[in-house]
Motif scaffolding. Structure first.
Motif, PDB file in Angstrom:
ATOM      1  N   ILE A 285       0.858  -1.188   0.000  1.00 35.35           N
ATOM      2  CA  ILE A 285       0.000   0.000   0.000  1.00 35.35           C
ATOM      3  C   ILE A 285       0.894   1.238   0.000  1.00 35.35           C
ATOM      4  CG2 ILE A 285      -1.965   1.176   1.060  1.00 35.35           C
ATOM      5  CD1 ILE A 285      -2.728  -1.601   0.105  1.00 35.35           C
ATOM      6  N   LYS A 286       1.020   1.928   1.120  1.00 35.58           N
ATOM      7  CA  LYS A 286       1.811   3.163   1.150  1.00 35.58           C
ATOM      8  C   LYS A 286       3.019   3.074   2.068  1.00 35.58           C
ATOM      9  CE  LYS A 286      -2.131   6.045   0.089  1.00 35.58           C
ATOM     10  NZ  LYS A 286      -3.019   7.102   0.521  1.00 35.58           N
ATOM     11  N   SER A 287       3.414   1.873   2.466  1.00 34.54           N
ATOM     12  CA  SER A 287       4.567   1.750   3.349  1.00 34.54           C
ATOM     13  C   SER A 287       5.602   0.805   2.740  1.00 34.54           C
ATOM     14  CB  SER A 287       4.134   1.252   4.725  1.00 34.54           C
ATOM     15  OG  SER A 287       3.588  -0.044   4.619  1.00 34.54           O
ATOM     16  N   THR A 288       6.854   1.038   3.110  1.00 29.84           N
ATOM     17  CA  THR A 288       7.941   0.182   2.665  1.00 29.84           C
ATOM     18  C   THR A 288       8.493  -0.550   3.883  1.00 29.84           C
ATOM     19  OG1 THR A 288       8.493   1.717   0.896  1.00 29.84           O
ATOM     20  CG2 THR A 288      10.183   0.133   1.517  1.00 29.84           C
ATOM     21  N   LEU A 289       8.631  -1.867   3.763  1.00 27.86           N
ATOM     22  CA  LEU A 289       9.103  -2.696   4.866  1.00 27.86           C
ATOM     23  C   LEU A 289      10.352  -3.453   4.461  1.00 27.86           C
ATOM     24  CD1 LEU A 289       5.678  -4.359   5.730  1.00 27.86           C
ATOM     25  CD2 LEU A 289       6.763  -2.480   6.952  1.00 27.86           C
ATOM     26  N   ASP A 290      11.268  -3.649   5.424  1.00 28.33           N
ATOM     27  CA  ASP A 290      12.421  -4.506   5.181  1.00 28.33           C
ATOM     28  C   ASP A 290      12.013  -5.951   5.406  1.00 28.33           C
ATOM     29  OD1 ASP A 290      14.214  -2.515   4.537  1.00 28.33           O
ATOM     30  OD2 ASP A 290      14.984  -2.315   6.576  1.00 28.33           O
ATOM     31  N   ILE A 291      12.534  -6.834   4.593  1.00 25.53           N
ATOM     32  CA  ILE A 291      12.330  -8.268   4.744  1.00 25.53           C
ATOM     33  C   ILE A 291      13.614  -8.808   5.344  1.00 25.53           C
ATOM     34  CG2 ILE A 291      11.877 -10.439   3.553  1.00 25.53           C
ATOM     35  CD1 ILE A 291      10.564  -8.628   1.326  1.00 25.53           C
ATOM     36  N   GLU A 292      13.534  -9.364   6.553  1.00 24.73           N
ATOM     37  CA  GLU A 292      14.715  -9.813   7.274  1.00 24.73           C
ATOM     38  C   GLU A 292      14.941 -11.301   7.101  1.00 24.73           C
ATOM     39  OE1 GLU A 292      14.125  -8.631  11.314  1.00 24.73           O
ATOM     40  OE2 GLU A 292      14.438  -6.518  10.869  1.00 24.73           O
ATOM     41  N   SER A 293      16.188 -11.693   7.263  1.00 24.30           N
ATOM     42  CA  SER A 293      16.537 -13.102   7.193  1.00 24.30           C
ATOM     43  C   SER A 293      16.051 -13.807   8.460  1.00 24.30           C
ATOM     44  CB  SER A 293      18.052 -13.265   7.059  1.00 24.30           C
ATOM     45  OG  SER A 293      18.383 -14.628   6.986  1.00 24.30           O
ATOM     46  N   PRO A 294      15.349 -14.937   8.324  1.00 24.46           N
ATOM     47  CA  PRO A 294      14.870 -15.660   9.500  1.00 24.46           C
ATOM     48  C   PRO A 294      15.962 -16.485  10.171  1.00 24.46           C
ATOM     49  CG  PRO A 294      14.195 -16.789   7.514  1.00 24.46           C
ATOM     50  CD  PRO A 294      14.873 -15.518   7.085  1.00 24.46           C
ATOM     51  N   ALA A 295      17.118 -16.634   9.499  1.00 24.03           N
ATOM     52  CA  ALA A 295      18.212 -17.430  10.045  1.00 24.03           C
ATOM     53  C   ALA A 295      19.512 -16.996   9.385  1.00 24.03           C
ATOM     54  CB  ALA A 295      17.955 -18.914   9.774  1.00 24.03           C
ATOM     55  N   ALA A 296      20.640 -17.414   9.976  1.00 19.65           N
ATOM     56  CA  ALA A 296      21.944 -17.166   9.373  1.00 19.65           C
ATOM     57  C   ALA A 296      22.156 -18.179   8.252  1.00 19.65           C
ATOM     58  CB  ALA A 296      23.051 -17.293  10.412  1.00 19.65           C
ATOM     59  N   GLY A 297      22.829 -17.771   7.200  1.00 20.64           N
ATOM     60  CA  GLY A 297      23.087 -18.687   6.103  1.00 20.64           C
ATOM     61  C   GLY A 297      23.546 -17.951   4.863  1.00 20.64           C
ATOM     62  N   ARG A 298      23.308 -18.562   3.710  1.00 15.77           N
ATOM     63  CA  ARG A 298      23.703 -17.994   2.422  1.00 15.77           C
ATOM     64  C   ARG A 298      22.458 -17.851   1.551  1.00 15.77           C
ATOM     65  NH1 ARG A 298      28.578 -17.751   0.303  1.00 15.77           N
ATOM     66  NH2 ARG A 298      29.363 -19.250   1.821  1.00 15.77           N
ATOM     67  N   LEU A 299      22.276 -16.663   0.981  1.00 12.90           N
ATOM     68  CA  LEU A 299      21.153 -16.443   0.068  1.00 12.90           C
ATOM     69  C   LEU A 299      21.429 -17.247  -1.196  1.00 12.90           C
ATOM     70  CD1 LEU A 299      18.490 -14.891  -0.270  1.00 12.90           C
ATOM     71  CD2 LEU A 299      19.788 -13.139  -1.474  1.00 12.90           C
ATOM     72  N   ARG A 300      20.676 -18.320  -1.374  1.00 16.49           N
ATOM     73  CA  ARG A 300      20.950 -19.260  -2.460  1.00 16.49           C
ATOM     74  C   ARG A 300      20.402 -18.794  -3.797  1.00 16.49           C
ATOM     75  NH1 ARG A 300      18.874 -25.124  -1.646  1.00 16.49           N
ATOM     76  NH2 ARG A 300      17.955 -25.163  -3.675  1.00 16.49           N
ATOM     77  N   ARG A 301      19.138 -18.360  -3.810  1.00 14.63           N
ATOM     78  CA  ARG A 301      18.516 -17.992  -5.088  1.00 14.63           C
ATOM     79  C   ARG A 301      17.411 -16.965  -4.861  1.00 14.63           C
ATOM     80  NH1 ARG A 301      15.310 -21.839  -9.268  1.00 14.63           N
ATOM     81  NH2 ARG A 301      14.183 -22.272  -7.372  1.00 14.63           N
ATOM     82  N   ILE A 302      17.401 -15.925  -5.664  1.00 16.23           N
ATOM     83  CA  ILE A 302      16.342 -14.912  -5.642  1.00 16.23           C
ATOM     84  C   ILE A 302      15.256 -15.368  -6.608  1.00 16.23           C
ATOM     85  CG2 ILE A 302      15.774 -12.538  -6.274  1.00 16.23           C
ATOM     86  CD1 ILE A 302      18.601 -11.773  -5.263  1.00 16.23           C
ATOM     87  N   LEU A 303      14.021 -15.397  -6.126  1.00 15.86           N
ATOM     88  CA  LEU A 303      12.893 -15.869  -6.930  1.00 15.86           C
ATOM     89  C   LEU A 303      12.015 -14.745  -7.465  1.00 15.86           C
ATOM     90  CD1 LEU A 303      11.888 -18.839  -4.593  1.00 15.86           C
ATOM     91  CD2 LEU A 303      13.324 -18.926  -6.640  1.00 15.86           C
ATOM     92  N   VAL A 304      12.012 -13.601  -6.781  1.00 16.58           N
ATOM     93  CA  VAL A 304      11.205 -12.449  -7.187  1.00 16.58           C
ATOM     94  C   VAL A 304      12.146 -11.261  -7.347  1.00 16.58           C
ATOM     95  CG1 VAL A 304       9.327 -10.885  -6.537  1.00 16.58           C
ATOM     96  CG2 VAL A 304       9.161 -13.314  -5.976  1.00 16.58           C
ATOM     97  N   GLY A 305      12.139 -10.656  -8.506  1.00 17.51           N
ATOM     98  CA  GLY A 305      13.045  -9.547  -8.791  1.00 17.51           C
ATOM     99  C   GLY A 305      12.460  -8.187  -8.443  1.00 17.51           C
ATOM    100  N   PRO A 306      13.309  -7.170  -8.396  1.00 12.74           N
ATOM    101  CA  PRO A 306      12.843  -5.816  -8.136  1.00 12.74           C
ATOM    102  C   PRO A 306      11.779  -5.408  -9.155  1.00 12.74           C
ATOM    103  CG  PRO A 306      15.222  -5.906  -8.053  1.00 12.74           C
ATOM    104  CD  PRO A 306      14.757  -7.235  -8.587  1.00 12.74           C
TER     105      PRO A 306
END
Length: 82
Positions: free
Chosen positions: A44-65
């Motif tokens: 809607i009208k707000s921007t939120l950060d999406i945080e990592s739920p655990a420590a690790g390595r970001l393997r694959r991005i599924l949704v692009g900007p």
């Protein structure tokens, strides 16, 4: 482990089932810590950060900007550190 926008973020917005991924703050293959901001999303009208739920390595991005995503949809895959 799939990265999703937490259910609590959706609860603050009445009847919203769709959001827009604004940008990724980390790249595929980067090591991340639990609670680290990975991406930002517009609801809607707000921007939120999406945080990592655990420590690790970001393997694959599924949704692009600039892409829209639905409630509960996986945004990325996280390889959790042992």
């Amino acid at each position: 482990m799939n990265i999703v926008l937490p259910a609590s973020a959706w609860e603050d917005i009445d009847a919203s089932t769709e959001a827009l991924l604004d940008r990724w703050l980390v790249q595929e293959g980067e090591v991340v810590e639990k609670g680290q901001a990975l991406a930002s999303a517009v609801l809607i009208k707000s921007t939120l950060d999406i945080e990592s739920p655990a420590a690790g390595r970001l393997r694959r991005i599924l949704v692009g900007p600039g892409e829209r995503f639905l409630r509960g949809q996986a945004l990325a895959e996280l390889e959790v550190s042992p």
